[in-house]
Design a protein around this motif. Structure first.
Motif, PDB file in Angstrom:
ATOM      1  N   ALA A   1       0.870  -1.345  -0.039  1.00 28.11           N
ATOM      2  CA  ALA A   1      -0.083  -0.036   0.067  1.00 28.11           C
ATOM      3  C   ALA A   1       0.658   1.202  -0.031  1.00 28.11           C
ATOM      4  O   ALA A   1       0.522   2.192  -0.404  1.00 28.11           O
ATOM      5  CB  ALA A   1      -0.894  -0.123   1.271  1.00 28.11           C
ATOM      6  N   ILE A   2       2.040   1.266   0.673  1.00 25.61           N
ATOM      7  CA  ILE A   2       2.874   2.459   0.729  1.00 25.61           C
ATOM      8  C   ILE A   2       3.208   2.752  -0.842  1.00 25.61           C
ATOM      9  O   ILE A   2       3.408   3.878  -1.246  1.00 25.61           O
ATOM     10  CB  ILE A   2       4.095   1.870   1.333  1.00 25.61           C
ATOM     11  N   GLY A   3       3.520   1.687  -1.573  1.00 31.33           N
ATOM     12  CA  GLY A   3       3.963   1.847  -3.005  1.00 31.33           C
ATOM     13  C   GLY A   3       2.875   2.586  -3.854  1.00 31.33           C
ATOM     14  O   GLY A   3       3.138   3.034  -4.917  1.00 31.33           O
ATOM     15  N   LEU A   4       1.766   2.771  -3.360  1.00 29.91           N
ATOM     16  CA  LEU A   4       0.406   3.368  -4.060  1.00 29.91           C
ATOM     17  C   LEU A   4       0.543   4.970  -3.836  1.00 29.91           C
ATOM     18  O   LEU A   4      -0.135   5.699  -4.686  1.00 29.91           O
ATOM     19  CB  LEU A   4      -0.908   3.065  -3.528  1.00 29.91           C
ATOM     20  N   ARG A   5       1.531   5.566  -3.270  1.00 29.93           N
ATOM     21  CA  ARG A   5       1.801   6.942  -3.093  1.00 29.93           C
ATOM     22  C   ARG A   5       1.944   7.798  -4.363  1.00 29.93           C
ATOM     23  O   ARG A   5       1.307   8.804  -4.512  1.00 29.93           O
ATOM     24  CB  ARG A   5       2.853   7.250  -2.298  1.00 29.93           C
ATOM     25  N   ALA A   6       2.699   7.030  -5.417  1.00 34.67           N
ATOM     26  CA  ALA A   6       2.861   7.820  -6.633  1.00 34.67           C
ATOM     27  C   ALA A   6       1.631   7.988  -7.491  1.00 34.67           C
ATOM     28  O   ALA A   6       1.241   8.998  -7.915  1.00 34.67           O
ATOM     29  CB  ALA A   6       4.084   6.925  -7.431  1.00 34.67           C
ATOM     30  N   GLY A   7       0.965   7.014  -7.284  1.00 32.44           N
ATOM     31  CA  GLY A   7      -0.255   6.988  -8.183  1.00 32.44           C
ATOM     32  C   GLY A   7      -1.390   7.897  -7.423  1.00 32.44           C
ATOM     33  O   GLY A   7      -2.086   8.708  -8.104  1.00 32.44           O
TER      34      GLY A   7
END
Length: 579
Positions: free
Chosen positions: A555-561
């Motif tokens: 979920a942390i990796g969704l920041r860019a989107g």
């Protein structure tokens, strides 16, 4: 396959995440004592497994059928519904003055969780009735409440929600159904309803004695758009002054939809007033119907999120059983080359733990949301606001999780998962509607980054994120996720355009939901470490660690989107996009 209620995990979530013992300290919910709670959770689990689960596969294969204007259901459904009513399950959270037990919404959610895990299509019938009861309790006149609530609460009558029309899907303001005041005669003071509604769940059937339709329509000279919508009660059968049933109202089921899943749930096209004699009664104030309907809809959105838990639990149980029994290939790296059950293979074990972690995370979020709603009922304004913020999270992420878990269940079955006879595909087919109805998940995410983001000048959402961060001090990934949620929320409030917010709404909704679910799972783990639910200790530690160590970092990796902005979506024209 047989279904076994997840009673111990449900009780853990009800105690830790909903805080049922604190709720029971109030005068309103004093009856929700530990013995009562356990009896309800265990009892409905046994009922659902024994009465409704055996009907699930048959309902999928045979489905509902419309014959000469009458909806026919597979054998056993009538008996299953009558047993449900006779045992009082429909009345769990209904108002006591109309025959209900007055227990917390949390326990009503548990009843629906067990029924829906046993039979999701069948469960849509009581789920909508619960929402109709709440709408009338909050917005109906004393006369309407006395007339309709006792039998809706008991389940003798069922309720529906009529919003959608062929030209008006999510844009409810485009509806054209009309309501004309009746000036004289036996129906003076009432209204003639005329129009067509589509996608009306359980809009016609013979299981209950009457069907109470809540219908949105326009009065003459009503304002355009959503400001000109009123809400009406339109019963299948007229109700006499003494409460007995009269003649049939001028409404009918034109057809039922042929769907991907939930085949035993009749999804109806309803026609009102073909003979200009469909009679309805106004609920609440004129032109304020959408506000009244949203009471029912918000209830339904939480319970649709509940469906993600339901389908996840059923798919996980079936996948675990199949993986235990299916023997194929030796364990990689093992000196013993004998084939083992596939549950021993690392990737299958990964999928099973993911299914379990997602389902338990959604359940923790569900009961946390329900507990906040109950506190709002008791007059806690802060909890009521938090419940509003949580509603799009459980509806959107909960149903997305249900689909993922059901899909993983098919994957674990391998080729057999693609074969209908195993039943694994039914769970995926049934799950696929949940992100669509009661406001698509995109609409939930849009609501989160517009109305919910701005509630109390942003403090309602930021207080939730702060609580997650505080509770995650010993969980680095979860603490980092809470920090990213705070950063995105502040950016959306202070810098982002409306397009930017909407473009990033879905990934942000997922991030905040995962953060909240992870926080609530961590609370469960602490409770178990302190001695709660010893039977779950080993399995819960594994599933929570999987969630915190694998799902939270994703979920942390969704920041860019979430922060990519909206301009990139419009770098090409519509014509270029179409090719």
């Amino acid at each position: 396959m047989p279904y076994t209620a997840a009673t111990q995990d449900q009780l853990l979530a009800i105690r830790v995440n909903a805080g049922i013992e604190e709720l029971a300290q109030s005068e309103k919910f004093a009856a929700a004592e530990p013995d009562m709670v356990e009896a309800i959770v265990e009892g409905i689990g046994q009922f659902a497994a024994g009465e409704w689960a055996p009907l699930n596969r048959q309902g999928d294969l045979e489905g509902a059928k419309l014959e000469n204007g009458v909806v026919r259901l597979p054998d056993g459904f009538a008996q299953g519904y009558h047993a449900y009513v006779e045992q009082g399950w429909n009345a769990i959270s209904g108002p006591t003055e109309f025959g209900g037990q007055g227990l917390p919404f949390t326990l009503s959610c548990n009843v629906l969780e067990n029924l829906g895990t046993a039979n999701m299509a069948f469960n849509l019938l009581p789920m909508l009735s619960v929402g109709a009861i709440e709408a009338l309790e909050h917005h109906g006149s004393k006369e309407l409440q006395d007339k309709y609530l006792p039998k809706l609460v008991s389940g003798e009558w069922s309720g529906t929600m009529n919003l959608t029309e062929p030209q008006a899907g999510s844009d409810v303001g485009a509806l054209r159904s009309t309501a004309v005041p009746i000036e004289d005669g036996e129906h003076a003071g009432k209204y003639r309803i005329k129009g067509q509604k589509i996608y009306i769940t359980w809009g016609e059937h013979e299981l209950s004695g009457n069907i109470i339709h809540l219908v949105l329509a326009r009065l003459p000279d009503a304002p355009e758009g959503t400001r000109g919508i009123s809400l009406f009660i339109v019963p299948k059968y007229h109700v006499k002054a003494d409460g007995s049933l009269g003649s049939r109202n001028d409404l009918r089921c034109v057809s039922i939809e042929h769907k991907l899943g939930i085949n035993a749930s009749p999804t109806c096209v309803m026609s009102y007033g073909d003979n200009d004699d469909c009679i309805g009664e106004l609920v609440g104030a004129p032109n304020r119907g959408l506000a009244a309907m949203f009471t029912m809809m918000n209830n339904a959105r939480i319970n649709v999120g509940n469906q993600g838990v339901q389908i996840g639990e059923r798919a996980t149980q079936q996948a675990l059983e199949y993986a235990r029994d299916r023997v194929q290939s030796a364990r990689a790296g093992s000196p013993d080359r004998a084939p083992v059950a596939i549950i021993e293979h690392p990737d299958v074990r990964r999928m099973l733990l993911r299914m379990k972690a997602l389902t338990e995370g959604a359940r923790a979020l569900l009961y946390y949301t329900a507990g906040q709603v109950d506190r709002g009922t008791l007059g806690n304004a802060e909890a009521a606001a938090r419940g509003e913020v949580l509603t799009p999270l459980i509806k959107a992420w909960g149903t997305d999780a249900g689909i993922e878990v059901a899909s993983l269940g098919v994957q674990i079955h391998g080729g057999m998962g693609f074969i209908e006879e195993t039943g694994a595909a039914q769970h995926w087919r049934d799950s696929r509607i949940a992100p669509i109805y009661e406001g698509t998940n995109g609409i939930q995410a849009a609501d989160l980054v517009t109305r919910k983001l701005g509630m109390e000048d942003g403090q309602a959402m930021m207080a939730l994120i702060a609580d997650i961060a505080s509770g995650a001090a010993k969980e680095p990934a979860l603490h980092a996720l809470a920090g990213e949620c705070a950063t995105i929320a502040e950016w959306m409030r202070s810098e982002a355009s409306l397009d930017d917010r909407l473009a990033g709404s879905v990934p942000f909704c997922t991030m905040l939901a995962v953060a909240t679910a992870g926080w609530q799972l961590a609370l469960q783990l602490r409770a178990i470490e302190a001695g709660a639910a010893p039977a779950l200790a080993t399995a819960k530690k594994a599933s929570v660690r999987f969630f915190l160590d694998r799902i939270v970092p994703e979920a942390i990796g969704l920041r860019a989107g979430a922060m990519a902005g909206g301009s990139g979506l419009y770098e090409i024209s519509t014509e270029q996009l179409l090719g």
